[in-house]
Design a protein around this motif. Structure first.
Motif, short mmCIF file in Angstrom:
data_model
loop_
_atom_site.label_atom_id
_atom_site.label_comp_id
_atom_site.label_asym_id
_atom_site.label_seq_id
_atom_site.Cartn_x
_atom_site.Cartn_y
_atom_site.Cartn_z
N TRP A 177 -4.67 22.13 -19.91
CA TRP A 177 -5.91 21.56 -19.46
C TRP A 177 -6.78 22.74 -18.87
N LEU B 294 -19.66 24.53 -22.55
CA LEU B 294 -20.49 23.38 -23.36
C LEU B 294 -21.75 23.28 -22.45
N ILE C 247 -17.54 16.90 -14.80
CA ILE C 247 -16.44 16.34 -15.36
C ILE C 247 -15.19 17.05 -15.09
N ASP D 271 -13.01 17.49 -11.66
CA ASP D 271 -11.79 16.44 -11.11
C ASP D 271 -10.67 16.78 -11.88
N LYS E 62 -7.23 18.22 -10.04
CA LYS E 62 -5.82 17.55 -10.40
C LYS E 62 -4.69 18.73 -10.89
N ARG F 79 -3.60 10.63 -14.36
CA ARG F 79 -5.24 10.63 -14.57
C ARG F 79 -5.21 11.61 -15.91
N TRP G 65 -8.34 10.51 -24.43
CA TRP G 65 -10.03 10.61 -24.89
C TRP G 65 -9.83 11.79 -25.83
N PHE H 156 -11.33 11.99 -29.50
CA PHE H 156 -12.44 12.74 -29.85
C PHE H 156 -12.09 13.86 -30.94
N ILE I 79 -19.39 6.15 -12.66
CA ILE I 79 -18.59 7.22 -13.58
C ILE I 79 -19.04 7.19 -15.10
C1 1PW Z 1 -15.15 17.71 -24.74
C2 1PW Z 1 -13.79 17.79 -24.03
C3 1PW Z 1 -13.23 16.63 -23.65
C4 1PW Z 1 -12.24 16.67 -22.60
C5 1PW Z 1 -12.10 15.41 -21.74
C6 1PW Z 1 -11.49 15.75 -20.27
C7 1PW Z 1 -12.09 15.12 -19.29
C8 1PW Z 1 -11.72 14.21 -18.35
C9 1PW Z 1 -12.19 14.35 -16.97
C10 1PW Z 1 -13.25 12.81 -16.45
C11 1PW Z 1 -13.48 12.74 -15.17
C12 1PW Z 1 -14.73 12.20 -14.70
C13 1PW Z 1 -14.86 12.10 -13.40
C14 1PW Z 1 -13.83 11.91 -12.39
C15 1PW Z 1 -13.31 10.80 -12.12
C16 1PW Z 1 -12.10 10.54 -11.41
O1 1PW Z 1 -12.42 9.47 -10.56
C17 1PW Z 1 -10.99 10.12 -12.54
N1 1PW Z 1 -10.42 11.10 -13.12
C18 1PW Z 1 -9.92 11.08 -14.36
C19 1PW Z 1 -9.34 12.29 -14.75
O2 1PW Z 1 -10.38 10.14 -15.07
C20 1PW Z 1 -9.99 9.21 -11.46
O3 1PW Z 1 -9.32 10.02 -10.64
P1 1PW Z 1 -8.99 9.39 -9.32
O4 1PW Z 1 -10.31 8.97 -8.63
O5 1PW Z 1 -8.02 8.19 -9.35
O6 1PW Z 1 -8.12 10.55 -8.43
#
Ligand code: 1PW
Length: 215
Positions: free
Chosen positions: A37, A47, A54, A57, A61, A111, A118, A122, A155
């Protein structure tokens, strides 16, 4: 010269880290999971700035899990399997609603686990894409099929905007730093099944323990 030989980022190395995740008896090492990660975050940040929201978070974690791993009960956090067992046996997980353990290892890893799906979707799209495929569309499709279901509207909206400014496929491949398109496809053909396996083992573990909806 020596100056140029500073560490170069390669997505290959990142994805290789996920290979190290699986123990002989199919347990998943938290240390390598987290390292994978870390690399993905580095990749996302390269990028463009929009991805820092993004990745922030994810960074958060990752740190929570590293703290457990380095903490006094670290020996219980060596694998995802031992972590889940330890936290459940000792009532360290909020099961139905947020309570006294809002940042358990189990809910935190869930999470990242959802986000890994994803990534898997992707990368598979990227692997089978053609020259005129749009990374923004592939990324959004993969997201809508997976992680978005766990995100509130705001989000989803922000993520959608970030995808729109993703660099095109050629730049994307360049940033991956693997080599030509053919090499990227080979590398992904190798990496995606590995990530998929780690994902599936984690999914089964969480499913068997009824933990897929942890608050
Ligand atoms: C191009 C490469 C793609 C890699 C994808 C990985 C990215 C994932 C992160 C997305 C996070 C978006 C903003 C955060 C949201 C949080 O609320 C959510 N976290 C996640 C990882 O989905 C939920 O966490 P929470 O709020 O329950 O602590």
């Amino acid at each position: 010269s020596a100056v140029i030989e500073e560490q170069k980022f390669s997505l290959q190395e990142v994805l290789d880290t996920f290979k190290l995740c699986l123990s002989e008896n199919q347990d998943v090492y938290v240390e390598h999971y987290v390292a994978g990660w870390r690399g993905l975050v580095k990749f996302m940040n390269s990028l463009g700035n929009v991805f820092t929201f993004i990745s922030k978070d994810a960074v958060n974690k990752i740190q929570i899990l590293v703290n457990f791993l380095n903490g006094e009960n670290g020996s219980h956090y060596v694998t995802i399997q031992s972590m889940v067992k330890y936290e459940l046996d000792n009532q360290l997980v909020d099961l139905d609603k947020r309570g006294s353990h809002p940042e358990s290892g189990s809910r935190t890893l869930l999470r990242l686990h959802r986000a890994l799906r994803w990534l898997e979707l992707f990368l598979e799209r990227l692997r089978t894409s053609t020259e005129d495929s749009k990374t923004s569309v592939m990324c959004a499709d993969a997201y809508n099929e997976s992680l978005s279901q766990h995100h509130p509207w705001v989000i989803r909206k922000a993520a959608g905007m970030a995808f729109c400014v993703l660099p095109g496929r050629p730049t994307f491949f360049e940033v991956m730093n693997v080599g030509g398109a053919e090499k990227v496809v080979d590398m992904l053909g190798d990496a995606v099944p590995m990530i998929s396996k780690v994902y599936q083992i984690t999914e089964d573990l969480y499913s068997q323990n009824n933990l897929l909806e942890l608050p």
